[in-house]
Design a protein around this motif. Structure first.
Motif, PDB file in Angstrom:
ATOM      1  N   SER A  66      36.162  38.792  12.037  1.00 56.99           N
ATOM      2  CA  SER A  66      35.632  37.587  12.670  1.00 56.99           C
ATOM      3  C   SER A  66      36.726  36.702  13.254  1.00 56.99           C
ATOM      4  CB  SER A  66      34.811  36.778  11.654  1.00 56.99           C
ATOM      5  OG  SER A  66      35.624  36.342  10.578  1.00 56.99           O
ATOM      6  N   LYS A  67      37.971  36.928  12.834  1.00 52.52           N
ATOM      7  CA  LYS A  67      39.075  36.117  13.359  1.00 52.52           C
ATOM      8  C   LYS A  67      39.522  36.579  14.749  1.00 52.52           C
ATOM      9  CE  LYS A  67      40.992  34.975   8.794  1.00 52.52           C
ATOM     10  NZ  LYS A  67      42.165  35.125   7.900  1.00 52.52           N
ATOM     11  N   VAL A  68      39.224  37.823  15.077  1.00 57.33           N
ATOM     12  CA  VAL A  68      39.724  38.368  16.338  1.00 57.33           C
ATOM     13  C   VAL A  68      38.629  38.612  17.371  1.00 57.33           C
ATOM     14  CG1 VAL A  68      41.721  39.406  15.232  1.00 57.33           C
ATOM     15  CG2 VAL A  68      39.626  40.740  15.454  1.00 57.33           C
ATOM     16  N   LEU A  69      37.378  38.684  16.940  1.00 54.56           N
ATOM     17  CA  LEU A  69      36.291  38.930  17.883  1.00 54.56           C
ATOM     18  C   LEU A  69      35.741  37.615  18.429  1.00 54.56           C
ATOM     19  CD1 LEU A  69      34.270  41.837  16.219  1.00 54.56           C
ATOM     20  CD2 LEU A  69      36.066  41.954  17.955  1.00 54.56           C
ATOM     21  N   THR A  70      35.493  37.589  19.705  1.00 57.74           N
ATOM     22  CA  THR A  70      34.942  36.389  20.336  1.00 57.74           C
ATOM     23  C   THR A  70      33.472  36.238  19.971  1.00 57.74           C
ATOM     24  OG1 THR A  70      34.232  37.569  22.319  1.00 57.74           O
ATOM     25  CG2 THR A  70      36.504  36.700  22.290  1.00 57.74           C
ATOM     26  N   ALA A  71      32.954  35.052  20.240  1.00 51.93           N
ATOM     27  CA  ALA A  71      31.534  34.800  19.996  1.00 51.93           C
ATOM     28  C   ALA A  71      30.674  35.746  20.825  1.00 51.93           C
ATOM     29  CB  ALA A  71      31.195  33.343  20.315  1.00 51.93           C
ATOM     30  N   ALA A  72      31.093  35.997  22.064  1.00 50.52           N
ATOM     31  CA  ALA A  72      30.322  36.885  22.941  1.00 50.52           C
ATOM     32  C   ALA A  72      30.279  38.302  22.376  1.00 50.52           C
ATOM     33  CB  ALA A  72      30.915  36.881  24.342  1.00 50.52           C
ATOM     34  N   GLN A  76      26.997  40.381  20.916  1.00 50.76           N
ATOM     35  CA  GLN A  76      26.635  41.690  21.448  1.00 50.76           C
ATOM     36  C   GLN A  76      26.418  42.701  20.319  1.00 50.76           C
ATOM     37  OE1 GLN A  76      29.701  43.883  23.551  1.00 50.76           O
ATOM     38  NE2 GLN A  76      28.196  44.751  24.965  1.00 50.76           N
ATOM     39  N   ILE A  77      27.292  42.677  19.333  1.00 45.64           N
ATOM     40  CA  ILE A  77      27.185  43.616  18.216  1.00 45.64           C
ATOM     41  C   ILE A  77      25.923  43.337  17.400  1.00 45.64           C
ATOM     42  CG2 ILE A  77      28.222  44.328  16.026  1.00 45.64           C
ATOM     43  CD1 ILE A  77      30.968  43.868  17.359  1.00 45.64           C
ATOM     44  N   ILE A  78      25.650  42.067  17.116  1.00 44.85           N
ATOM     45  CA  ILE A  78      24.459  41.725  16.335  1.00 44.85           C
ATOM     46  C   ILE A  78      23.188  42.098  17.092  1.00 44.85           C
ATOM     47  CG2 ILE A  78      23.129  39.826  15.321  1.00 44.85           C
ATOM     48  CD1 ILE A  78      25.859  38.400  14.852  1.00 44.85           C
ATOM     49  N   ASP A  79      23.143  41.775  18.367  1.00 45.26           N
ATOM     50  CA  ASP A  79      21.947  42.039  19.163  1.00 45.26           C
ATOM     51  C   ASP A  79      21.729  43.512  19.444  1.00 45.26           C
ATOM     52  OD1 ASP A  79      21.215  39.391  19.301  1.00 45.26           O
ATOM     53  OD2 ASP A  79      22.018  39.054  21.321  1.00 45.26           O
ATOM     54  N   HIS A  80      22.816  44.238  19.709  1.00 46.10           N
ATOM     55  CA  HIS A  80      22.689  45.611  20.196  1.00 46.10           C
ATOM     56  C   HIS A  80      23.141  46.679  19.206  1.00 46.10           C
ATOM     57  CE1 HIS A  80      21.720  44.293  24.294  1.00 46.10           C
ATOM     58  NE2 HIS A  80      22.599  43.330  24.087  1.00 46.10           N
ATOM     59  N   MET A  93      25.692  49.812  12.092  1.00 42.00           N
ATOM     60  CA  MET A  93      25.153  48.498  12.417  1.00 42.00           C
ATOM     61  C   MET A  93      23.875  48.656  13.236  1.00 42.00           C
ATOM     62  SD  MET A  93      25.603  45.188  12.221  1.00 42.00           S
ATOM     63  CE  MET A  93      24.959  43.725  13.044  1.00 42.00           C
ATOM     64  N   PRO A  94      22.742  48.195  12.707  1.00 39.48           N
ATOM     65  CA  PRO A  94      21.486  48.367  13.434  1.00 39.48           C
ATOM     66  C   PRO A  94      21.314  47.345  14.546  1.00 39.48           C
ATOM     67  CG  PRO A  94      21.078  47.200  11.402  1.00 39.48           C
ATOM     68  CD  PRO A  94      22.547  47.559  11.401  1.00 39.48           C
ATOM     69  N   ALA A 199      19.450  49.519  21.563  1.00 40.90           N
ATOM     70  CA  ALA A 199      19.047  48.243  22.137  1.00 40.90           C
ATOM     71  C   ALA A 199      18.313  48.469  23.455  1.00 40.90           C
ATOM     72  CB  ALA A 199      20.275  47.366  22.359  1.00 40.90           C
ATOM     73  N   PRO A 200      17.196  47.738  23.678  1.00 36.87           N
ATOM     74  CA  PRO A 200      16.677  46.670  22.822  1.00 36.87           C
ATOM     75  C   PRO A 200      15.665  47.113  21.774  1.00 36.87           C
ATOM     76  CG  PRO A 200      15.476  46.705  24.867  1.00 36.87           C
ATOM     77  CD  PRO A 200      16.472  47.827  24.951  1.00 36.87           C
TER      78      PRO A 200
END
Length: 229
Positions: A66-72, A76-80, A93-94, A199-200
């Protein structure tokens, strides 16, 4: 960022004194909400409490990620989702995009970028193992996030617009128990999940590398108490 709420951070024993000392720190309501979302959506069951990992060698801790990944990128990972795996012992990761709201994803990202502070009350529900398998399974159904997609009492109905039947399937009713008519078949689908999800289309994670055999049997025992017709 608005009014702050107080979270308790437990300091390590080697940091300035005895183990178990707590220091009050302030976190925003958004970070606090993210901590609760992290528990509600069972992120902790794979990535560990407060993102510390240690659950499966195939699932990374999030404290450094989480320290190196951007919010965007995190969104993307959470959504897709991230990758697909045909090996049920290797969790992947689903796809969460149709289940978690944009606001909740933002809160989760805020919590991660805040360094996973301890937030009072943001912890999984207790699971009793001394009151029968069905009781244990009913608690696991909530703790492991099954309820988020399959609904209370396994009734289903959560939208999954791009899937063939347009919803996440129920885990109760005549059709389910006709298809999954043995304990082994139910255990197998919990272990293997749905690797077709892209996704989706919401995908079910496979729990083969996360849940113990006892927990699998407890979930099956609970599902067998649900409505059959």
């Amino acid at each position: 960022m608005g009014a702050a709420v107080v979270a308790a951070v437990v300091l390590a024993g080697g940091c300035g004194g005895g183990a178990g000392k707590e220091k009050a720190v302030k976190v925003s309501p958004q970070v606090a909400a993210g901590a609760h979302d992290y528990v509600q959506f069972a992120c902790a069951q794979c990535h560990g409490m407060r993102g510390r990992g240690g659950v499966s060698p195939f699932v990374p801790a999030l404290t450094q990620v989480s320290k190196v990944l951007t919010a965007a990128r995190l969104r993307q990972i959470i959504d897709h989702g991230l990758g697909e795996s045909e090996n049920p012992t290797k969790p992947y990761m689903p796809v969460w995009g149709e289940v978690i709201s944009k606001r909740q994803v933002s809160d989760l990202i805020a919590y991660m970028h805040a360094g996973f502070p301890a937030v009072p009350g943001a912890s999984p529900p207790p699971v009793r193992t001394d009151q029968g398998q069905a009781v244990e399974g009913s608690a696991l159904y909530i703790k492991d996030g099954c309820i988020n997609c399959h609904g209370p009492n396994g009734l289903g109905g959560v939208p999954n617009p791009q899937s063939p039947d347009k919803t996440v399937p129920p885990l109760s009713g005549a059709d389910f128990f006709k298809e999954f008519n043995t304990d082994k078949k139910i255990e197998d689908v919990i272990q293997s999940g749905s690797v077709i999800g892209r996704a989706p289309i919401v995908s079910m994670p496979h729990w083969g590398g996360i849940l113990s055999n006892q927990q699998l049997k407890a979930l099956v025992a609970y599902l067998k108490t649900l409505k059959r017709g």
